[in-house]
Motif scaffolding. Sequence first.
Motif, PDB file in Angstrom:
ATOM      1  N   ALA A  38      31.495  60.161 -21.931  1.00 36.63           N
ATOM      2  CA  ALA A  38      30.551  59.845 -23.106  1.00 36.63           C
ATOM      3  C   ALA A  38      30.105  58.434 -22.397  1.00 36.63           C
ATOM      4  N   ALA A  39      30.539  58.147 -21.721  1.00 38.61           N
ATOM      5  CA  ALA A  39      29.630  56.210 -21.274  1.00 38.61           C
ATOM      6  C   ALA A  39      29.206  56.173 -20.301  1.00 38.61           C
ATOM      7  N   ALA A  40      29.604  57.499 -18.996  1.00 38.46           N
ATOM      8  CA  ALA A  40      29.495  57.379 -17.963  1.00 38.46           C
ATOM      9  C   ALA A  40      28.155  57.477 -17.509  1.00 38.46           C
ATOM     10  N   ILE A  41      27.322  56.977 -16.733  1.00 39.24           N
ATOM     11  CA  ILE A  41      25.570  56.659 -16.505  1.00 39.24           C
ATOM     12  C   ILE A  41      25.721  57.773 -15.221  1.00 39.24           C
ATOM     13  N   GLU A  42      24.582  59.012 -15.398  1.00 33.17           N
ATOM     14  CA  GLU A  42      24.873  59.697 -13.990  1.00 33.17           C
ATOM     15  C   GLU A  42      23.942  59.422 -12.544  1.00 33.17           C
ATOM     16  N   TYR A  43      24.623  59.394 -12.009  1.00 26.48           N
ATOM     17  CA  TYR A  43      23.670  59.693 -10.846  1.00 26.48           C
ATOM     18  C   TYR A  43      22.685  60.378 -10.552  1.00 26.48           C
ATOM     19  N   THR A  44      21.969  60.446  -9.734  1.00 29.11           N
ATOM     20  CA  THR A  44      21.716  62.104  -8.855  1.00 29.11           C
ATOM     21  C   THR A  44      21.559  61.741  -6.905  1.00 29.11           C
ATOM     22  N   VAL A  45      21.919  62.894  -6.217  1.00 26.48           N
ATOM     23  CA  VAL A  45      21.901  62.441  -5.043  1.00 26.48           C
ATOM     24  C   VAL A  45      19.790  62.732  -4.631  1.00 26.48           C
ATOM     25  N   ASN A  46      20.340  61.911  -3.542  1.00 20.28           N
ATOM     26  CA  ASN A  46      18.798  61.627  -3.183  1.00 20.28           C
ATOM     27  C   ASN A  46      19.538  62.403  -1.669  1.00 20.28           C
ATOM     28  N   THR A  47      18.476  63.967  -1.756  1.00 20.16           N
ATOM     29  CA  THR A  47      19.138  65.283  -0.896  1.00 20.16           C
ATOM     30  C   THR A  47      18.763  64.201   0.489  1.00 20.16           C
TER      31      THR A  47
ATOM     32  N   ILE B  63      38.158  69.852  12.306  1.00 24.26           N
ATOM     33  CA  ILE B  63      36.260  69.428  12.313  1.00 24.26           C
ATOM     34  C   ILE B  63      36.362  68.420  11.752  1.00 24.26           C
ATOM     35  N   GLU B  64      35.577  67.605  12.475  1.00 24.42           N
ATOM     36  CA  GLU B  64      35.310  65.786  11.961  1.00 24.42           C
ATOM     37  C   GLU B  64      34.157  66.254  11.354  1.00 24.42           C
ATOM     38  N   LEU B  65      34.162  65.102   9.886  1.00 22.73           N
ATOM     39  CA  LEU B  65      33.505  65.401   9.230  1.00 22.73           C
ATOM     40  C   LEU B  65      32.964  63.263   8.806  1.00 22.73           C
ATOM     41  N   LYS B  66      32.115  63.385   7.999  1.00 22.00           N
ATOM     42  CA  LYS B  66      31.727  62.208   7.702  1.00 22.00           C
ATOM     43  C   LYS B  66      30.356  61.608   6.583  1.00 22.00           C
ATOM     44  N   VAL B  67      31.007  61.312   5.392  1.00 21.49           N
ATOM     45  CA  VAL B  67      29.983  62.130   4.700  1.00 21.49           C
ATOM     46  C   VAL B  67      28.775  60.567   4.303  1.00 21.49           C
ATOM     47  N   SER B  68      27.906  60.934   4.656  1.00 25.50           N
ATOM     48  CA  SER B  68      26.850  59.562   3.960  1.00 25.50           C
ATOM     49  C   SER B  68      25.425  59.993   2.946  1.00 25.50           C
ATOM     50  N   LEU B  69      26.520  59.744   1.198  1.00 15.55           N
ATOM     51  CA  LEU B  69      25.204  59.455   0.540  1.00 15.55           C
ATOM     52  C   LEU B  69      24.424  58.592  -0.445  1.00 15.55           C
ATOM     53  N   LYS B  70      23.816  59.055  -0.752  1.00 21.58           N
ATOM     54  CA  LYS B  70      22.289  57.948  -1.663  1.00 21.58           C
ATOM     55  C   LYS B  70      22.012  58.983  -3.062  1.00 21.58           C
ATOM     56  N   ALA B  71      22.419  58.109  -4.254  1.00 24.97           N
ATOM     57  CA  ALA B  71      22.671  58.780  -5.400  1.00 24.97           C
ATOM     58  C   ALA B  71      21.884  57.625  -6.355  1.00 24.97           C
ATOM     59  N   THR B  72      20.412  58.074  -7.208  1.00 24.35           N
ATOM     60  CA  THR B  72      19.817  57.366  -8.231  1.00 24.35           C
ATOM     61  C   THR B  72      20.279  57.831  -9.759  1.00 24.35           C
ATOM     62  N   LYS B  73      19.502  56.791 -10.437  1.00 24.18           N
ATOM     63  CA  LYS B  73      19.497  57.365 -11.911  1.00 24.18           C
ATOM     64  C   LYS B  73      18.603  57.649 -12.396  1.00 24.18           C
TER      65      LYS B  73
END
Length: 217
Positions: free
Chosen positions: A41-50, A207-217
Amino acid sequence: MKKNLLSILCISILTLSVFSCKDKAKEAVTSEAEAVTMVEAAAIEYTVNTDASSIAWKGFKPTGEHFGTISLKNGSINLKDGKITAGNFIIDMGSIVVDDIPAEEKSNAKLVGHLSNSDFFDVEKFPTATFEITGVTENDGKTLLSGNLTLKEATNNVTFPISVINEGDTVTLESETFTIDRTKWNVQYGSKSIFDNLGDKFINDDIELKVSLKATK
């Protein structure tokens, strides 16, 4: 002369072995699917910038390698006290891009088509993949992210190291480069662990993978 030739051959094999070991990323710890973490309940959600997020991929075969990116369709991360507590991501399998072949060459479109058809990811039938966070732990000074990866109706839990930067309204998540065994997600084309008599026509299971992710409030 024979001794010199033998010495050169041994050095070449040793060099190739060292180079291969050095270049191969560590395989993500893989296990059966686990319970997904619930949003607090107290967590803040950040939406992924696709537009600012992607997954880099690399595949290997005896004659070389191919690499490129896959985009995210949507997703979110939940943080509490600056730490990830939950999250899920939808991966757009129809967004596969090949970067090692010039886009204008026919072989680029041919490879994208091959990866998209039923031999590999069968994008028409399975247009998306999902990753749902099941936990975040600390080990030897590293942050480890665990989640259920669902691809082609197969779900396995994978764990890999990440770094997280929380600056104001933006969260940046970067994984270390890691590998997964594609056959665990029903991607079996050209796998010598599945098919016999492939000779040197096989494609590595990793399969080699690397995740790069940005998200904002």
